[in-house]
Design a protein around this motif. Sequence first.
Motif, PDB file in Angstrom:
ATOM      1  N   ASN A   1      -8.816 -13.649 -26.902  1.00 45.87           N
ATOM      2  CA  ASN A   1      -7.839 -14.422 -26.135  1.00 45.87           C
ATOM      3  C   ASN A   1      -7.893 -14.024 -24.668  1.00 45.87           C
ATOM      4  O   ASN A   1      -7.978 -12.838 -24.353  1.00 45.87           O
ATOM      5  N   PRO A   2      -7.792 -15.008 -23.786  1.00 51.29           N
ATOM      6  CA  PRO A   2      -7.651 -14.654 -22.371  1.00 51.29           C
ATOM      7  C   PRO A   2      -6.271 -14.024 -22.165  1.00 51.29           C
ATOM      8  O   PRO A   2      -5.298 -14.416 -22.826  1.00 51.29           O
ATOM      9  N   TYR A   3      -6.198 -13.031 -21.277  1.00 52.35           N
ATOM     10  CA  TYR A   3      -4.918 -12.343 -21.085  1.00 52.35           C
ATOM     11  C   TYR A   3      -4.837 -11.729 -19.702  1.00 52.35           C
ATOM     12  O   TYR A   3      -5.833 -11.605 -18.997  1.00 52.35           O
ATOM     13  N   LYS A   4      -3.614 -11.343 -19.355  1.00 53.37           N
ATOM     14  CA  LYS A   4      -3.401 -10.526 -18.169  1.00 53.37           C
ATOM     15  C   LYS A   4      -2.254  -9.572 -18.471  1.00 53.37           C
ATOM     16  O   LYS A   4      -1.400  -9.850 -19.315  1.00 53.37           O
ATOM     17  N   VAL A   5      -2.256  -8.451 -17.784  1.00 56.34           N
ATOM     18  CA  VAL A   5      -1.169  -7.484 -17.879  1.00 56.34           C
ATOM     19  C   VAL A   5      -0.286  -7.705 -16.663  1.00 56.34           C
ATOM     20  O   VAL A   5      -0.767  -7.703 -15.534  1.00 56.34           O
ATOM     21  N   HIS A   6       0.999  -7.915 -16.913  1.00 53.91           N
ATOM     22  CA  HIS A   6       1.955  -8.203 -15.842  1.00 53.91           C
ATOM     23  C   HIS A   6       3.012  -7.094 -15.850  1.00 53.91           C
ATOM     24  O   HIS A   6       3.790  -6.990 -16.805  1.00 53.91           O
ATOM     25  N   ILE A   7       2.995  -6.254 -14.824  1.00 53.72           N
ATOM     26  CA  ILE A   7       3.928  -5.128 -14.738  1.00 53.72           C
ATOM     27  C   ILE A   7       4.858  -5.342 -13.553  1.00 53.72           C
ATOM     28  O   ILE A   7       4.399  -5.604 -12.442  1.00 53.72           O
ATOM     29  N   VAL A   8       6.153  -5.251 -13.816  1.00 51.92           N
ATOM     30  CA  VAL A   8       7.162  -5.353 -12.767  1.00 51.92           C
ATOM     31  C   VAL A   8       8.084  -4.146 -12.888  1.00 51.92           C
ATOM     32  O   VAL A   8       8.154  -3.505 -13.927  1.00 51.92           O
ATOM     33  N   LYS A   9       8.775  -3.840 -11.804  1.00 48.12           N
ATOM     34  CA  LYS A   9       9.710  -2.722 -11.800  1.00 48.12           C
ATOM     35  C   LYS A   9      11.130  -3.248 -11.642  1.00 48.12           C
ATOM     36  O   LYS A   9      11.377  -4.132 -10.818  1.00 48.12           O
TER      37      LYS A   9
END
Length: 192
Positions: free
Chosen positions: A99-107
């Motif tokens: 699967n195509p994916y991305k990691v999205h990190i927010v604070k």
Amino acid sequence: MVEAMEKSSERKVAIAVDLSDESAYAVRWAVANYLRPSDFVILLHVQPTSALYGADWGAMEQSIESKDEETKRHLEKTFDSMTSNKAAELAKPVLDAGNPYKVHIVKDHDMKERICLEVERLGVNAVIMGSRGFGAIRKTEKGRLGSVSDYCLHHCDCPVVVVRYPDDEKDHLLDVVPEESNEMEMCDVNQV
């Protein structure tokens, strides 16, 4: 390139992860039971700004307190790096599934509210999250959810799938739920 894959995908599915075993289980469960090959996956992590969180069991005070600003920045940078590495490790089942994916990190200081805000902002079709089944509304009943998953169920603007972490070690193996066959069984009307 990620944006092109994101736009060409059928659905965008967020998996909220807090870097715990419950999150890792939810990712594996999603790959085995929920995701379609064309789904674009967003691993969504909210890194707390004033407290460290585990899966639905609340906050623990951070031990990153230093009078020396340089030491504090170094510790924060180390923590950010550790978070990114752990998130990438959690993505391995998604990567292995193709699967195509991305990691999205927010604070943010409020994990549950920020998850809902990011889900809306990213325009996902569904969010999947893990739960140990206790937290702010801890009860003796096994069916209760923790505070983060309960909040998201009531406030996210898309469907929320809560994956309960197994109680027994033997339950850690994921059983893929078989899809129903499209073929209907033929039966003799006289036998009915």
